[in-house]
Design a protein around this motif. Sequence first.
Motif, mmCIF file in Angstrom:
data_model
loop_
_atom_site.group_PDB
_atom_site.id
_atom_site.type_symbol
_atom_site.label_atom_id
_atom_site.label_comp_id
_atom_site.label_asym_id
_atom_site.label_seq_id
_atom_site.Cartn_x
_atom_site.Cartn_y
_atom_site.Cartn_z
ATOM 1 N N ASP A 39 0.817 -1.213 0.000
ATOM 2 C CA ASP A 39 0.000 0.000 0.000
ATOM 3 C C ASP A 39 0.848 1.259 0.000
ATOM 4 N N VAL A 40 1.949 1.212 0.754
ATOM 5 C CA VAL A 40 2.824 2.375 0.878
ATOM 6 C C VAL A 40 4.272 1.915 0.822
ATOM 7 N N TYR A 41 5.098 2.700 0.117
ATOM 8 C CA TYR A 41 6.537 2.428 0.030
ATOM 9 C C TYR A 41 7.244 3.757 0.231
ATOM 10 N N CYS A 42 8.059 3.845 1.282
ATOM 11 C CA CYS A 42 8.723 5.103 1.634
ATOM 12 C C CYS A 42 10.225 4.984 1.412
ATOM 13 N N ALA A 43 10.849 6.081 0.963
ATOM 14 C CA ALA A 43 12.283 6.055 0.678
ATOM 15 C C ALA A 43 12.928 7.388 1.020
ATOM 16 N N SER A 44 14.257 7.330 1.176
ATOM 17 C CA SER A 44 15.071 8.512 1.464
ATOM 18 C C SER A 44 16.113 8.675 0.360
ATOM 19 N N PRO A 45 15.889 9.562 -0.610
ATOM 20 C CA PRO A 45 16.841 9.717 -1.718
ATOM 21 C C PRO A 45 18.214 10.221 -1.316
ATOM 22 N N HIS A 46 18.381 10.679 -0.072
ATOM 23 C CA HIS A 46 19.708 11.175 0.329
ATOM 24 C C HIS A 46 20.697 10.046 0.596
ATOM 25 N N LYS A 47 20.262 8.800 0.482
ATOM 26 C CA LYS A 47 21.181 7.676 0.672
ATOM 27 C C LYS A 47 21.714 7.215 -0.683
ATOM 28 N N TRP A 48 21.149 6.167 -1.245
ATOM 29 C CA TRP A 48 21.699 5.543 -2.452
ATOM 30 C C TRP A 48 21.353 6.289 -3.733
ATOM 31 N N LEU A 49 20.323 7.090 -3.712
ATOM 32 C CA LEU A 49 20.002 7.901 -4.890
ATOM 33 C C LEU A 49 20.902 9.131 -4.989
ATOM 34 N N GLN A 50 21.573 9.471 -3.893
ATOM 35 C CA GLN A 50 22.579 10.529 -3.854
ATOM 36 C C GLN A 50 21.997 11.899 -4.213
ATOM 37 N N ALA A 51 20.824 12.182 -3.642
ATOM 38 C CA ALA A 51 20.175 13.476 -3.801
ATOM 39 C C ALA A 51 20.505 14.353 -2.592
ATOM 40 N N PRO A 52 20.195 15.649 -2.644
ATOM 41 C CA PRO A 52 20.424 16.507 -1.481
ATOM 42 C C PRO A 52 19.675 16.009 -0.247
ATOM 43 N N LYS A 53 20.224 16.312 0.914
ATOM 44 C CA LYS A 53 19.608 15.921 2.169
ATOM 45 C C LYS A 53 18.283 16.665 2.352
ATOM 46 N N GLY A 54 17.330 15.988 3.004
ATOM 47 C CA GLY A 54 16.046 16.627 3.273
ATOM 48 C C GLY A 54 14.972 16.314 2.263
ATOM 49 N N LEU A 55 15.128 15.209 1.515
ATOM 50 C CA LEU A 55 14.129 14.801 0.535
ATOM 51 C C LEU A 55 13.690 13.368 0.803
ATOM 52 N N GLY A 56 12.427 13.098 0.584
ATOM 53 C CA GLY A 56 11.892 11.756 0.711
ATOM 54 C C GLY A 56 10.907 11.476 -0.403
ATOM 55 N N LEU A 57 10.630 10.198 -0.629
ATOM 56 C CA LEU A 57 9.618 9.778 -1.590
ATOM 57 C C LEU A 57 8.662 8.822 -0.889
ATOM 58 N N MET A 58 7.387 8.986 -1.149
ATOM 59 C CA MET A 58 6.365 8.154 -0.521
ATOM 60 C C MET A 58 5.363 7.719 -1.586
ATOM 61 N N HIS A 59 5.398 6.431 -1.910
ATOM 62 C CA HIS A 59 4.414 5.888 -2.840
ATOM 63 C C HIS A 59 3.175 5.494 -2.066
ATOM 64 N N VAL A 60 2.039 6.024 -2.464
ATOM 65 C CA VAL A 60 0.760 5.732 -1.817
ATOM 66 C C VAL A 60 -0.173 5.136 -2.861
ATOM 67 N N GLY A 61 -0.520 3.856 -2.707
ATOM 68 C CA GLY A 61 -1.402 3.194 -3.655
ATOM 69 C C GLY A 61 -2.801 3.791 -3.655
ATOM 70 N N GLN A 62 -3.483 3.591 -4.765
ATOM 71 C CA GLN A 62 -4.804 4.203 -4.928
ATOM 72 C C GLN A 62 -5.796 3.720 -3.884
ATOM 73 N N ALA A 63 -5.707 2.461 -3.485
ATOM 74 C CA ALA A 63 -6.687 1.930 -2.529
ATOM 75 C C ALA A 63 -6.571 2.613 -1.174
ATOM 76 N N VAL A 64 -5.347 2.767 -0.678
ATOM 77 C CA VAL A 64 -5.172 3.361 0.648
ATOM 78 C C VAL A 64 -5.441 4.863 0.635
ATOM 79 N N ARG A 65 -5.335 5.494 -0.510
ATOM 80 C CA ARG A 65 -5.593 6.939 -0.611
ATOM 81 C C ARG A 65 -7.001 7.303 -0.149
ATOM 82 N N LYS A 66 -7.929 6.357 -0.278
ATOM 83 C CA LYS A 66 -9.323 6.645 0.084
ATOM 84 C C LYS A 66 -9.507 6.799 1.584
ATOM 85 N N THR A 67 -8.571 6.245 2.364
ATOM 86 C CA THR A 67 -8.752 6.255 3.814
ATOM 87 C C THR A 67 -7.642 6.975 4.569
ATOM 88 N N LEU A 68 -6.517 7.261 3.922
ATOM 89 C CA LEU A 68 -5.375 7.868 4.595
ATOM 90 C C LEU A 68 -5.533 9.384 4.688
#
Length: 426
Positions: free
Chosen positions: A255-284
């Motif tokens: 339903d949800v997948y969270c990540a921190s691009p400042h590690k292996w993606l080598q992006a600037p510090k202070g960024l995150g990515l959060m995948h939220v599936g369509q089903a859970v969006r109705k209740t979150l």
Amino acid sequence: MTHRRLFLRQLAGIAATASMGPLLAADEALAQQLDELRTTSLGNQPYALLRSRYLLDDRVTYLNHGSIGTVPRVVHEAHTEYLRLCERNPWLYVWGDAWEQTRESIRAKAASYLGAEADEIAITHNTTEGFNVLAWGLPLGRGDEVLFSSLNHDGASICWQHVAPVRGYAVRRFAFPVLEAPQMNAARILEIYDREISARTRVLVFPHVDNVVGLRHPARELTALARERGVDFVAVDGAQTVGMFDVDVGRIGADVYCASPHKWLQAPKGLGLMHVGQAVRKTLRPMWVTWGQDRWKGTIRIFEDYGTRNLPELVTLGDAIDFQLALDGTQKQTHYRALHRHFQALASATPSVEWRSPRNWELGASLYAVEVRGHRSTDVFQRLFREHGFVFRAFATPELNTIRISPNLANTYEEADRLFATLTRL
């Protein structure tokens, strides 16, 4: 490079009086370096090619990308130019249309990188924020249970324990048999979770790769198991995977997948990515709210309702993704696998060292733990950093007394050899 070109054209249109020279120069430099990466074979030892592309101190041997990564020099320079441009007219460059349209192009790029739809990706600040959104926003109450193991990172765990007394749900943390990690297989991992899931479990949280021993969980199969057992919500901590491995969140099915691009993606510090599936969006429900809830109703943007935001940092996320995409994916995985094999061979050949991570690469990662017998891990870290410039992380738990080594593509066999030679002299 589409989002950068679009961004520059838009900025030139809304700010004709601002000098675009430095930003255009940074754009050309990035494009040139990415072209070089695309056409150059990394071989078995990409260090000579990649090491000069970072800002690391020459006195440091950096083996701690699992905690925080290094930003490539050219990505850092692009970030600097975005910041410089922003400060020329903060009101215009924070609230201007160019940043808004560019944000959406970067969202689409990040979604493609993760195998998702653009409107399924929220751009957060880190993995911890994503799990806090879940702890506060999922429809949980009395009689419900949130389940995770002792391998969960605090960022995906403490929020549940903090919110549970307020919302009335229960949190259960079970002891994962971490000492089995070297011999573990996927069936054993599934067996452990199958045993722990109960009729009360409504939320299952697990790391795709844990940050202690680098055990790669069979995420797709584990998500399917949770569904079969009646778990309503599955959330995956991807802080140690995005940028190291190809990740397809659609295939995983959580339903949800969270990540921190400042590690292996080598992006600037202070960024995150959060995948939220369509089903859970109705209740979150969102955790942060300001003026944007009505404007963005029905879209992923309701989870980014911050008002003012560091947009130069966000724009640079697109450049970091471009840098990773320029690397040959097959060569990248070959080198990570080779490093894993080399470090493991060194541990086996060193009598004072015990390998505590998965031996099988299919269940492993470029993140491994070794125990130096007769020495506290914290003492090992302090001494090796102070005397030799090695950077890694020490773990001292009831089960483990280990140092965690997490090399990226710019690390070499020579650095591994030097580290283990130093360990033998302790």
